[in-house]
Design a protein around this motif. Structure first.
Motif, PDB file in Angstrom:
ATOM      1  N   GLY A 244     -21.215   7.494  19.331  1.00 58.02           N
ATOM      2  CA  GLY A 244     -22.457   8.075  19.824  1.00 58.02           C
ATOM      3  C   GLY A 244     -22.189   9.155  20.850  1.00 58.02           C
ATOM      4  N   GLY A 245     -21.150   8.939  21.695  1.00 61.67           N
ATOM      5  CA  GLY A 245     -20.775   9.972  22.660  1.00 61.67           C
ATOM      6  C   GLY A 245     -20.280  11.225  21.979  1.00 61.67           C
ATOM      7  N   VAL A 246     -19.504  11.053  20.898  1.00 63.94           N
ATOM      8  CA  VAL A 246     -19.040  12.229  20.145  1.00 63.94           C
ATOM      9  C   VAL A 246     -20.224  12.964  19.535  1.00 63.94           C
ATOM     10  N   LEU A 247     -21.158  12.215  18.983  1.00 60.81           N
ATOM     11  CA  LEU A 247     -22.358  12.838  18.392  1.00 60.81           C
ATOM     12  C   LEU A 247     -23.172  13.563  19.461  1.00 60.81           C
ATOM     13  N   TYR A 248     -23.214  12.983  20.664  1.00 58.37           N
ATOM     14  CA  TYR A 248     -23.925  13.624  21.781  1.00 58.37           C
ATOM     15  C   TYR A 248     -23.336  15.007  22.069  1.00 58.37           C
ATOM     16  N   VAL A 249     -21.991  15.091  22.092  1.00 57.72           N
ATOM     17  CA  VAL A 249     -21.341  16.385  22.338  1.00 57.72           C
ATOM     18  C   VAL A 249     -21.648  17.343  21.195  1.00 57.72           C
ATOM     19  N   MET A 250     -21.633  16.824  19.956  1.00 57.39           N
ATOM     20  CA  MET A 250     -21.931  17.669  18.802  1.00 57.39           C
ATOM     21  C   MET A 250     -23.323  18.286  18.914  1.00 57.39           C
ATOM     22  N   LEU A 251     -24.297  17.504  19.365  1.00 61.07           N
ATOM     23  CA  LEU A 251     -25.689  17.975  19.414  1.00 61.07           C
ATOM     24  C   LEU A 251     -25.951  18.876  20.608  1.00 61.07           C
ATOM     25  N   THR A 252     -25.441  18.481  21.780  1.00 57.78           N
ATOM     26  CA  THR A 252     -25.811  19.194  23.012  1.00 57.78           C
ATOM     27  C   THR A 252     -24.785  20.223  23.453  1.00 57.78           C
ATOM     28  N   GLY A 253     -23.519  20.050  23.010  1.00 58.23           N
ATOM     29  CA  GLY A 253     -22.460  20.926  23.484  1.00 58.23           C
ATOM     30  C   GLY A 253     -21.860  20.467  24.788  1.00 58.23           C
ATOM     31  N   ASN A 254     -22.340  19.344  25.333  1.00 59.72           N
ATOM     32  CA  ASN A 254     -21.848  18.807  26.602  1.00 59.72           C
ATOM     33  C   ASN A 254     -21.477  17.341  26.429  1.00 59.72           C
ATOM     34  N   GLU A 255     -20.529  16.863  27.288  1.00 60.54           N
ATOM     35  CA  GLU A 255     -20.176  15.455  27.244  1.00 60.54           C
ATOM     36  C   GLU A 255     -21.351  14.605  27.711  1.00 60.54           C
ATOM     37  N   PRO A 256     -21.393  13.327  27.284  1.00 61.92           N
ATOM     38  CA  PRO A 256     -22.520  12.472  27.671  1.00 61.92           C
ATOM     39  C   PRO A 256     -22.665  12.339  29.185  1.00 61.92           C
ATOM     40  N   ARG A 257     -21.520  12.261  29.860  1.00 62.20           N
ATOM     41  CA  ARG A 257     -21.552  12.168  31.328  1.00 62.20           C
ATOM     42  C   ARG A 257     -20.497  13.123  31.873  1.00 62.20           C
ATOM     43  N   ARG A 258     -20.853  13.825  32.922  1.00 61.79           N
ATOM     44  CA  ARG A 258     -19.938  14.792  33.514  1.00 61.79           C
ATOM     45  C   ARG A 258     -19.732  14.450  34.979  1.00 61.79           C
ATOM     46  N   GLY A 259     -18.453  14.443  35.385  1.00 61.29           N
ATOM     47  CA  GLY A 259     -18.095  14.109  36.754  1.00 61.29           C
ATOM     48  C   GLY A 259     -16.680  13.593  36.817  1.00 61.29           C
ATOM     49  N   GLY A 260     -16.261  13.121  37.988  1.00 63.69           N
ATOM     50  CA  GLY A 260     -14.939  12.537  38.126  1.00 63.69           C
ATOM     51  C   GLY A 260     -14.847  11.219  37.386  1.00 63.69           C
ATOM     52  N   ALA A 261     -13.607  10.810  37.049  1.00 58.47           N
ATOM     53  CA  ALA A 261     -13.406   9.599  36.254  1.00 58.47           C
ATOM     54  C   ALA A 261     -13.995   8.374  36.941  1.00 58.47           C
ATOM     55  N   ARG A 262     -13.730   8.193  38.238  1.00 53.39           N
ATOM     56  CA  ARG A 262     -14.256   7.023  38.937  1.00 53.39           C
ATOM     57  C   ARG A 262     -15.777   7.041  38.977  1.00 53.39           C
ATOM     58  N   GLU A 263     -16.347   8.244  39.237  1.00 52.68           N
ATOM     59  CA  GLU A 263     -17.807   8.373  39.302  1.00 52.68           C
ATOM     60  C   GLU A 263     -18.436   8.034  37.958  1.00 52.68           C
ATOM     61  N   VAL A 264     -17.875   8.596  36.896  1.00 53.44           N
ATOM     62  CA  VAL A 264     -18.406   8.342  35.560  1.00 53.44           C
ATOM     63  C   VAL A 264     -18.267   6.868  35.206  1.00 53.44           C
ATOM     64  N   LEU A 265     -17.124   6.287  35.521  1.00 50.19           N
ATOM     65  CA  LEU A 265     -16.899   4.882  35.221  1.00 50.19           C
ATOM     66  C   LEU A 265     -17.927   4.005  35.932  1.00 50.19           C
ATOM     67  N   GLY A 266     -18.244   4.378  37.169  1.00 54.23           N
ATOM     68  CA  GLY A 266     -19.253   3.622  37.918  1.00 54.23           C
ATOM     69  C   GLY A 266     -20.626   3.708  37.265  1.00 54.23           C
ATOM     70  N   TRP A 267     -20.990   4.894  36.789  1.00 53.77           N
ATOM     71  CA  TRP A 267     -22.299   5.041  36.123  1.00 53.77           C
ATOM     72  C   TRP A 267     -22.377   4.182  34.865  1.00 53.77           C
ATOM     73  N   VAL A 268     -21.264   4.203  34.091  1.00 58.99           N
ATOM     74  CA  VAL A 268     -21.270   3.444  32.839  1.00 58.99           C
ATOM     75  C   VAL A 268     -21.387   1.955  33.124  1.00 58.99           C
ATOM     76  N   ARG A 269     -20.619   1.481  34.103  1.00 64.08           N
ATOM     77  CA  ARG A 269     -20.657   0.049  34.451  1.00 64.08           C
ATOM     78  C   ARG A 269     -22.058  -0.374  34.878  1.00 64.08           C
ATOM     79  N   GLN A 270     -22.739   0.492  35.609  1.00 69.30           N
ATOM     80  CA  GLN A 270     -24.073   0.154  36.110  1.00 69.30           C
ATOM     81  C   GLN A 270     -25.177   0.361  35.068  1.00 69.30           C
ATOM     82  N   GLY A 271     -24.823   0.968  33.933  1.00 71.89           N
ATOM     83  CA  GLY A 271     -25.836   1.219  32.905  1.00 71.89           C
ATOM     84  C   GLY A 271     -26.792   2.333  33.269  1.00 71.89           C
ATOM     85  N   VAL A 272     -26.328   3.322  34.071  1.00 75.64           N
ATOM     86  CA  VAL A 272     -27.176   4.463  34.427  1.00 75.64           C
ATOM     87  C   VAL A 272     -27.541   5.224  33.150  1.00 75.64           C
ATOM     88  N   PRO A 273     -28.841   5.497  32.914  1.00 73.63           N
ATOM     89  CA  PRO A 273     -29.246   6.175  31.656  1.00 73.63           C
ATOM     90  C   PRO A 273     -28.617   7.554  31.529  1.00 73.63           C
TER      91      PRO A 273
END
Length: 818
Positions: A244-273
């Motif tokens: 789904g993340g790959v498809l997101y990049v295909m559609l929008t041209g951007n990664e699903p989440r953008r930021g530093g690895a720790r920051e992104v990992l924190g968002w994913v763990r917390q279920g940030v939309p």
């Protein structure tokens, strides 16, 4: 995770024991690869280097992946490396690179060989699609989705073999030079065990091959359970999230989440939309709603809300691709139909031009003209009819292609083109008064309109009006009652100027009144979406409507204010001019034709002035057998004092004083106008054709003074009596124009001032420029008559005659300029 520095979100996070191992300097350019021939470095990753090698026995070039020497002493690293080789080797699928051999080099380094792939990463292809703003790339979104569908197919095969990739991202997908799509880097794949043919690796007996709580993968594409290190919760649904993340990049041209690895990992763990998927991606690429829905489902925070595995995601993509293919086929039909539209217009325009040329040849010819004289005109007509036939065929083909397009897919483009086509046909049908066709095309337009034609279908317009002086306005609307137009009061509009008064489409009459001025009747017509300000499209601004001072409109006359009107355009009226907008200056017209009594007053005055010869010349007479035979017998008698009296004519009929005067030629009519002008001190004259037609029709192109339908009971015509004779001029009140002028459709035709011109009065820059002619010029006469059929009552009809000809149905009506 080792270290405090932020890493790019696309960096693969490896177990901490690997991250802390320092990277050794690169080895020599040529490496001892045992039985193989080293052809140089291909690349370097976190765990291994990749070199190009050649097998001298099989004479093939392969890729050799070699575990980094500094990791060889770490058992877990060696286990992962060998597991990757075993996993890839057992996943025999076209979308997974085949592994040929695993072993150790002479220096003890562990390696495995695999097929070398030439191509580009999905990251590069996606960027090309979104950066291609001029359509030069061979890659389109449907093609990209088709390639991604193959990725899902490969991952679905792995899922069926109880393998989860755990690091799916655009960089780990390669598009080969020959169209192959490959899923790479199975180094952190997890084997689940179970299934019919599970993949067996050296870690297969370790159900928790990855330590609980450790995180493996790329944060931007990790499922929440993977980001939280919930090893037991990782399954095919986790790969679905990454896909789904790959498809997101295909559609929008951007990664699903953008930021530093720790920051992104924190968002994913917390279920940030995630940021919602919009209507367009980077570079303006439109995003199909159904693909956005599929992507959103794949990226659901809760595993149960996603597709269960890659095969379900592939099935959803199949459904979209099938629809996309059908849409593409439908759009090809739309493109073909769009190319037909200008051809139809060209064919019809050429046909119209040829018909005009034919009319110019045939119109002046008498009925007895020989065939050779008429043949050129007939040939032009035949060619024009052929062009119209071709246009009809092209129209049928246009609608056939668009209907075929809609049968394949519900493409808005087909609806839009059909709506434009039916609107054009509807406009044509309304213009010629074809109510049945107009109703049909209106329904078809409504069926295909997706919004742009809503205002047209509603038909509402606006009225703006200025007058000199400011006037009070009473509004009435023409409505159809018993097939004719009658006035119904609507409301008072207050004082002029009026600005953008909203009205339903239709015909209206404004009564304009101001203290000290004569009330004026001013008809208006609100067309579909039309703003009536008295100016047709493409014409210059009009002047304010001028009211005349009280007394300026003499009793028995009507005022026709200056302005534009629609002349001609009636295919059923003989010799009618082509439809066009014409400016006519204001004028006053007699409400009735000149009566017998009024005309005898003119003759008697000539006698009293001693102008006996003129009186005898202008007296109503029988029509002579031939023009050169001079005057026919006089149809009035003489009193002892020399005055003229009405007597029984040769048919035994006694003329009524209130009948319209007849049996007078054009010179009689002109002489009467000159006499009236002298007597009244007003510039009375014969009407020009454009004045007569405007007085009869108003401004809404009606075919008769009362509307578009003709019935003999409304006017004096041949069908309206057992014995046909003229009627008193004030009879049959329905035969009245919007200006209140009577008898323009029947009872008696009227001589006009102009010289007759084939095709209609000459119009230059919107104004009549007719030639006054000479005494020998043919002269037009307009209107219907007591002994003519009802078909002659059409207001655009034109007749002509030698000016010295007298008829029992042609008389006189006067006008004067304001």
């Amino acid at each position: 995770m080792g270290g405090d520095a932020e890493q790019p979100a696309s960096v693969t996070l490896m177990p901490a024991t690997f991250e802390d191992v320092p990277t050794q300097p690169s080895r020599a350019a040529v490496l001892d690869v045992g039985a193989y021939e080293d052809l140089g470095m291909l690349g370097r990753g976190g765990m291994a280097t990749v070199r190009r090698v050649r097998d001298p026995q099989l004479r093939r070039v392969m890729a050799m992946k070699i575990l980094r020497p500094e990791l060889a002493s770490i058992p877990r690293a060696s286990s992962l490396f060998r597991a990757e080789a075993q996993t890839s080797a057992q996943l025999a699928h076209p979308g997974i690179v085949p592994v040929h051999e695993i072993g150790e080099l002479p220096d003890g380094q562990v390696y495995f060989t695999m097929k070398e792939v030439h191509g580009r990463t999905f990251t590069e292809v996606i960027a090309e699609v979104h950066d291609d703003t001029v359509g030069l790339s061979a890659w389109t979104l449907p093609r990209l989705v088709s390639a991604f569908r193959q990725v899902c197919d490969a991952v679905a095969y792995a899922h069926a073999r109880s393998v989860v990739h755990r690091d799916l991202k655009p960089d780990n997908i390669m598009v080969g030079d020959y169209g192959e799509v490959l899923v790479l880097d199975w180094g952190v794949a997890k084997t689940l065990g179970g299934g019919e043919e599970p993949v067996q690796t050296i870690r297969a007996g370790d159900a928790h091959g990855t330590q609980a709580g450790s995180v493996t993968g790329t944060p931007a594409y990790m499922a929440p359970e993977q980001a939280r290190g919930e090893i037991d919760a990782i399954g095919p649904h986790s790969d679905v999230y990454a896909l789904g993340g790959v498809l997101y990049v295909m559609l929008t041209g951007n990664e699903p989440r953008r930021g530093g690895a720790r920051e992104v990992l924190g968002w994913v763990r917390q279920g940030v939309p995630l940021e919602p998927i919009g209507a367009v991606g980077r570079g303006g690429l439109p995003i199909p709603k159904e693909l956005a829905r599929i992507c959103t489902k794949a990226l659901a925070v809760k595993a149960r809300d996603r597709f269960a595995d890659a095969s379900q995601l592939a099935a959803a993509l199949d459904a979209w691709l099938d629809g996309s293919l059908k849409r593409q086929e439908a759009l090809e039909q739309v493109d073909e139909a769009r190319r037909l539209r200008p051809q139809i217009g060209i064919l019809r325009a050429r046909a119209e031009g040829l018909f005009a040329q034919a009319e110019a040849i045939l119109e002046p010819l008498p009925a007895h003209a020989p065939e050779r004289a008429k043949a050129p005109g007939w040939a032009l007509q035949d060619t024009a009819r052929g062009l119209l036939r071709d246009a009809e065929i092209a129209e049928v083909e246009l609608t056939r292609r668009l209907q075929a397009a809609l049968a394949k897919a519900e493409v808005p483009e087909a609806h839009a083109l059909l709506a434009e086509h039916y609107r054009h046909l509807h406009e044509d049908a309304e213009r010629v008064g074809d109510e049945a066709s107009a109703a049909r095309y209106e329904r078809l337009l409504d069926a295909h309109d997706l919004g742009p034609h809503a205002a047209y279908l509603s038909g509402r317009g606006k009225l703006s009006l200025s007058t000199t002086p400011p006037a009070h306005v009473e509004l009435s609307q023409y409505v159809t009652h018993n097939r004719r137009l009658v006035l119904e009061p609507v409301r008072s509009l207050g004082l002029t100027p009026l600005v953008d008064v909203e009205l339903e489409r239709g015909s209206y009459l404004l009564e304009l009144s101001a203290p000290g001025f004569a009330t004026a009747r001013y008809p208006v017509h609100i067309g579909r979406m039309q703003h009536w300000d008295g100016v047709p499209p493409g014409r210059e601004t009009t002047e304010p409507v001028a009211l005349l001072p009280a007394g300026a409109v003499t009793p028995g006359a009507s005022y026709v204010p200056a302005g534009w009107f629609g002349m001609g355009g009636d295919d059923f009226a003989s010799h009618a001019p082509a439809a066009q907008d014409v400016w006519v200056d204001g004028f006053v017209m007699d409400r009735f034709n000149v009566t017998c009594a009024e005309y005898l007053e003119f003759l008697d005055d000539l006698v009293d002035q001693g102008r006996e010869a003129e009186a005898l010349r202008y007296a109503p007479r029988e029509r002579a057998g031939k023009h050169k035979e001079g005057q026919g017998a006089m149809m009035v008698g003489r009193a002892p004092d020399g005055h003229f009296v009405l007597v029984e004519d040769s048919d035994g009929d006694v003329w009524h004083p209130d009948w319209p005067i007849i049996q007078v030629d054009w010179f009689c009519a002109r002489a009467y106008a000159e006499w009236r002008a002298t007597r009244d001190g007003l510039p009375w004259r014969l009407p020009h054709e454009v004045e007569w037609e405007k007085a009869a029709r108003g401004v809404d192109r009606r075919f008769h003074p009362w509307g578009d339908f003709a019935d003999s009971c409304w006017t004096a015509c041949r069908e309206n009596a057992v014995v046909t004779l003229p009627r008193p001029v004030d009879s049959l009140p329905i035969d009245a124009s919007p200006y209140g002028i009577r008898g323009l459709a029947g009872n008696c035709k009227m001589w006009c001032a102009d010289a007759y011109e084939h095709g209609g009065p000459a119009i230059v820059e919107g104004r009549a420029a007719s030639d006054a002619g000479t005494d020998h010029s043919m002269r037009p006469f307009r209107g219907g008559s007591w002994n003519g059929p009802i078909q002659h009552s059409r207001s655009a009809r034109r007749d002509s005659a030698n000016p010295r000809t007298r008829y029992s149905y042609v008389g006189i009506r006067l006008v004067r300029s304001v």
